[in-house]
Scaffold this motif. Sequence first.
Motif, PDB file in Angstrom:
ATOM      1  N   GLN A 107       1.033  -1.268  -0.015  1.00 22.50           N
ATOM      2  CA  GLN A 107      -0.023   0.083  -0.104  1.00 22.50           C
ATOM      3  C   GLN A 107       0.912   1.180  -0.055  1.00 22.50           C
ATOM      4  N   ALA A 108       0.598   2.113  -0.567  1.00 21.45           N
ATOM      5  CA  ALA A 108       1.094   3.470  -0.478  1.00 21.45           C
ATOM      6  C   ALA A 108       1.075   3.938   0.679  1.00 21.45           C
ATOM      7  N   THR A 109       2.212   4.943   1.012  1.00 20.78           N
ATOM      8  CA  THR A 109       2.368   5.658   2.385  1.00 20.78           C
ATOM      9  C   THR A 109       1.129   6.806   2.070  1.00 20.78           C
ATOM     10  N   ALA A 110       1.004   7.415   3.299  1.00 23.17           N
ATOM     11  CA  ALA A 110      -0.021   8.552   3.542  1.00 23.17           C
ATOM     12  C   ALA A 110       0.614   9.648   2.620  1.00 23.17           C
ATOM     13  N   ASP A 111       1.666   9.898   2.594  1.00 21.00           N
ATOM     14  CA  ASP A 111       2.244  11.048   1.648  1.00 21.00           C
ATOM     15  C   ASP A 111       2.690  10.665   0.354  1.00 21.00           C
ATOM     16  N   GLY A 112       2.472   9.462  -0.237  1.00 14.95           N
ATOM     17  CA  GLY A 112       2.852   9.083  -1.597  1.00 14.95           C
ATOM     18  C   GLY A 112       4.389   8.893  -1.728  1.00 14.95           C
ATOM     19  N   ASP A 113       5.156   8.960  -0.879  1.00 13.07           N
ATOM     20  CA  ASP A 113       6.337   8.982  -1.158  1.00 13.07           C
ATOM     21  C   ASP A 113       7.275   7.579  -1.235  1.00 13.07           C
ATOM     22  N   ALA A 114       6.558   6.677  -0.688  1.00 11.43           N
ATOM     23  CA  ALA A 114       6.984   4.997  -0.694  1.00 11.43           C
ATOM     24  C   ALA A 114       5.711   4.218  -0.822  1.00 11.43           C
ATOM     25  N   VAL A 115       6.197   2.930  -1.161  1.00 10.73           N
ATOM     26  CA  VAL A 115       5.339   1.840  -1.059  1.00 10.73           C
ATOM     27  C   VAL A 115       5.688   0.896   0.169  1.00 10.73           C
ATOM     28  N   HIS A 116       4.667   0.802   0.953  1.00  9.66           N
ATOM     29  CA  HIS A 116       4.934  -0.011   2.304  1.00  9.66           C
ATOM     30  C   HIS A 116       4.256  -1.450   1.817  1.00  9.66           C
ATOM     31  N   VAL A 117       5.445  -2.367   2.569  1.00  3.84           N
ATOM     32  CA  VAL A 117       5.405  -3.560   2.286  1.00  3.84           C
ATOM     33  C   VAL A 117       5.169  -4.245   3.732  1.00  3.84           C
ATOM     34  N   ASP A 118       3.930  -5.149   3.720  1.00  2.00           N
ATOM     35  CA  ASP A 118       3.982  -5.867   5.155  1.00  2.00           C
ATOM     36  C   ASP A 118       4.540  -7.419   4.900  1.00  2.00           C
ATOM     37  N   HIS A 119       5.348  -7.699   5.871  1.00  2.00           N
ATOM     38  CA  HIS A 119       5.629  -9.202   6.188  1.00  2.00           C
ATOM     39  C   HIS A 119       6.328  -9.623   4.694  1.00  2.00           C
ATOM     40  N   ALA A 120       7.426  -8.799   4.272  1.00  2.00           N
ATOM     41  CA  ALA A 120       8.076  -8.961   3.271  1.00  2.00           C
ATOM     42  C   ALA A 120       8.948 -10.258   3.551  1.00  2.00           C
ATOM     43  N   SER A 121       9.198 -10.966   2.504  1.00  2.00           N
ATOM     44  CA  SER A 121      10.058 -12.139   2.661  1.00  2.00           C
ATOM     45  C   SER A 121      11.570 -11.754   2.635  1.00  2.00           C
ATOM     46  N   PRO A 122      12.258 -12.343   3.549  1.00  2.00           N
ATOM     47  CA  PRO A 122      13.780 -12.341   3.773  1.00  2.00           C
ATOM     48  C   PRO A 122      14.508 -12.040   2.528  1.00  2.00           C
ATOM     49  N   GLU A 123      14.101 -13.010   1.687  1.00  8.87           N
ATOM     50  CA  GLU A 123      14.927 -12.924   0.358  1.00  8.87           C
ATOM     51  C   GLU A 123      14.557 -11.636  -0.333  1.00  8.87           C
ATOM     52  N   PHE A 124      13.458 -11.147  -0.402  1.00  8.53           N
ATOM     53  CA  PHE A 124      13.106  -9.940  -1.121  1.00  8.53           C
ATOM     54  C   PHE A 124      13.765  -8.769  -0.390  1.00  8.53           C
ATOM     55  N   VAL A 125      13.601  -8.649   0.795  1.00  9.83           N
ATOM     56  CA  VAL A 125      14.360  -7.638   1.478  1.00  9.83           C
ATOM     57  C   VAL A 125      15.832  -7.629   1.240  1.00  9.83           C
ATOM     58  N   ARG A 126      16.251  -8.948   1.384  1.00  9.19           N
ATOM     59  CA  ARG A 126      17.669  -8.741   1.151  1.00  9.19           C
ATOM     60  C   ARG A 126      18.070  -8.299  -0.129  1.00  9.19           C
ATOM     61  N   GLN A 127      17.367  -8.545  -1.202  1.00  9.17           N
ATOM     62  CA  GLN A 127      17.801  -8.110  -2.487  1.00  9.17           C
ATOM     63  C   GLN A 127      17.523  -6.586  -2.676  1.00  9.17           C
ATOM     64  N   ILE A 128      16.548  -6.082  -1.944  1.00  8.76           N
ATOM     65  CA  ILE A 128      16.176  -4.610  -2.044  1.00  8.76           C
ATOM     66  C   ILE A 128      17.237  -3.892  -1.450  1.00  8.76           C
ATOM     67  N   GLU A 129      17.738  -4.488  -0.177  1.00  6.66           N
ATOM     68  CA  GLU A 129      18.759  -3.738   0.456  1.00  6.66           C
ATOM     69  C   GLU A 129      20.205  -3.871   0.127  1.00  6.66           C
ATOM     70  N   ASP A 130      20.339  -4.877  -0.707  1.00  9.91           N
ATOM     71  CA  ASP A 130      21.745  -5.066  -1.276  1.00  9.91           C
ATOM     72  C   ASP A 130      21.750  -4.383  -2.826  1.00  9.91           C
ATOM     73  N   GLY A 131      20.442  -4.125  -3.396  1.00  9.44           N
ATOM     74  CA  GLY A 131      20.604  -3.644  -4.672  1.00  9.44           C
ATOM     75  C   GLY A 131      20.936  -4.679  -5.722  1.00  9.44           C
ATOM     76  N   SER A 132      20.473  -5.816  -5.123  1.00 13.83           N
ATOM     77  CA  SER A 132      21.017  -7.214  -6.370  1.00 13.83           C
ATOM     78  C   SER A 132      19.677  -7.555  -6.809  1.00 13.83           C
ATOM     79  N   GLN A 133      19.248  -6.712  -7.850  1.00 14.91           N
ATOM     80  CA  GLN A 133      17.919  -7.312  -8.498  1.00 14.91           C
ATOM     81  C   GLN A 133      18.229  -8.042  -9.533  1.00 14.91           C
ATOM     82  N   GLY A 134      17.069  -8.949  -9.628  1.00 14.93           N
ATOM     83  CA  GLY A 134      17.261 -10.272 -10.264  1.00 14.93           C
ATOM     84  C   GLY A 134      16.722  -9.830 -11.701  1.00 14.93           C
ATOM     85  N   GLY A 135      16.831 -10.559 -12.735  1.00 12.45           N
ATOM     86  CA  GLY A 135      16.391 -10.772 -14.050  1.00 12.45           C
ATOM     87  C   GLY A 135      15.111 -11.046 -14.445  1.00 12.45           C
TER      88      GLY A 135
END
Length: 201
Positions: free
Chosen positions: A173-201
């Motif tokens: 869901q979008a945050t109240a100010d529209g500056d970000a997309v909030h994700v609940d209960h994101a999987s560790p694998e997804f979070v790790r790739q977002i944080e590391d900047g290692s996007q898959g193809g």
Amino acid sequence: MATLLSSSSIMVAARTKVGGPVPPAGAIDVSAAWLATNPVLPDRCVKHGLPVQRRVSFVVKSRPKVSPVRKLFVPGYTALNRGEEYLSKVQFVRVQGWPLCAECVRRRRLGITFAAVLLFGGLAAIVVAVIARSAMSGNSGVLGVLVAVGFVAMLVSPVPFSWAGLPRLTQTQATADGDAVHVDHASPEFVRQIEDGSQGG
């Protein structure tokens, strides 16, 4: 205080506030500005952490707080005013290439199919009952039941559609100010790739 993590212009904010409730594990915010650059997102599903099978593009919206329904009983405040209040507060963020795993794709296909069966099946039942009633000389309780069943089927058809909807599958869901997309209960694998900047193809 929110913890900010950045990599390759990615901004992820942990939803932790001093003195506030502890956020669910894996709750993150992904910068809308970064998403607007159409990056290649992780190759892991946000919900299950499984390999991506399909990527989808959709619009994530916020869930603004509006006046309670009981305010409609106040003279001068109408449903139109409530709708205007909602539209003035809701925020939208466009997301492209969001990963869905095989389980998510299966759930989405099943939910949409079931919703379509309920909607069009219910409509067909009502039409058949009306046509049959016009061809009969007397009343038929069976036709009345058929109409009722068709009406109920159409009424509940949004339930499986919502169950298979992208907001629920992606837990976004979008945050109240529209500056970000909030994700609940994101999987560790997804979070790790977002944080590391290692996007898959």
